[in-house]
Design an enzyme around this catalytic site. Sequence first.
Site: not given
Length: 583
Positions: A208-209, A211-212, A214, A229, A361
Amino acid sequence: MWRGRLLQVWLCRHHWTLLQRTRQVPIVVFKQRLGSKATSDVYRRGLYKKVLLGLVLVPPLATGAVWCLSDTRDRRRMRILVDGVGRFYRSIYIGIKISVDYWWTINVKLRGVNEDNPDFIATMSACHQRGADLIVDGAIKNAGLYIKLGQGLCSFNHLLPPEYINSLRVLEDKAINRRYKELDLLFFEDFKSTPEMMFKRFDPEPFAAASLSQVHKAELQDGTPVAVKIQFIDLRDRFDGDILTLEFLLTIVQFMHPKFAFSWVLQDLKGTLAQELDFENEARNAERCAQDLSHFKFLVIPKVYWKQTSKRILTAEYCEGCKVTDIEDIKRRGVAVKDVADKLVRTFAEQIFFTGFIHADPHPGNVLVRKGPDGKAELVLLDHGLYEILSVKDRVSLCKLWRSIILLNKVAMQKYASELGVKDYFLFCEILMQRPINLKETAFHLANILTHEERAYMQDMANIHFDRIIQVLKDLPRPMLLVFRNINTVRSINTSLGSPVDRYVLMARSAVQGGSLFTSKHQRGFWALGPLTWMKIKWSRIQFEISLRCESLMMRAVSVIFRLFVYFGLVPPDEDLYNYLVQ
């Protein structure tokens, strides 16, 4: 000639030689001058060649020398500088191409064509799709902040064309795979170790990723499954450059279209966005969120493993689940969609109206759903990098404003909007609720799904009153900008799930409870006693529930009467009116 011979007779050899030299001096001097000029031109041409050769060879050689003498981080910064120029021109190119495409489509292709014409709709849909594809492609290539901006646009599904929303959803969990060498380098810089040494097992392929960053699956030495992360290694170095690029683009947009003045938003939020680059800060946010919402047993905040965490690497408990908007997968797990939506709205309403520590977010990729031990929905809240703190004063005003909107109390709406610094109270309330408000009704009609007319009204409002909307946002306390993002994202998720719950009422209940509690905390004397405070909060909530129930009963009675009239043929059937009454 004969004179020469005659002189040769009368003059001796010595004087004759002197005479010949004297006659030839001007010729020799002239030849010498010609020769020196030719030599000078050759010299200049040679000098020009040397300078030109130096200009061609020296910069690459100097750059190569600096590159060879630099360490790994300095080399990375030089590479980022070159890439930054490419990102800048790519952004300019995409912006110009989209603008020209829309201008050509509207002013040339569709000139004189009615908006209701099928050709107009199909042509505009194709134009929207081209623009959306360009934005997605540019965001993926530029990565970083550009993906985050694309994710933010997804929550405006009531304003943007569906082509944009469907295309931009790719960015919510787009995994941009970096080279494995970068992972090793990042671990070495932060831990002086490698992933293989720190973990029992480490999957080099991201699953998964964000925005900043992975995310990779791994196992601790004791076999505990974790999610690692990992921030993109060049992100910190390119952050300032990307911010400057975005500021420049927004300045150009503001110059060309004065109404679209958003540069101040980026100025206010860039400090908050920079906090996302600190994963230790994200870990602290996660622990505080878990503490604040510990009474919600259905909510899971992954545990942080501090020993394997740094400012660019975050190791937390691995939690399995599906995206909160994946209705098919939610049903496959045996979980009710309505239960998911109910718990989602209550979670973020608690943050907004009670704790004041707000996840800014909560897009669908950051909320997972799984089946809990009780057989009901369990939510997993991820990505705690971007949080906003709303002061108690602003929280109390927001609680009372939300309650006054639900009850359509015009005087109270104006009062509490003013406490938040906004004069244009009615427009502010419609922005806050993201739906039209009709003050002629006895109470706020809580239909979660906008009708075609209501959607058109909101889009027209965004176009016609855009300058007023910007002024409202400028008047608000700055933390409210990210609160709006939270509210709008939750609204978008609830809509994607089919609006199975009454979002307005659920949030209003939290607002009533939060407002009463904060008011009681600041009172002294009789009402400050614990049992009496509890009784006052309960009484406020009962009053609010009675107002809502009375309105609900009235709407049901009207719907029954309407159906009876239709049944006996007294009024013609109207599907839109019926849907309005039963929602």
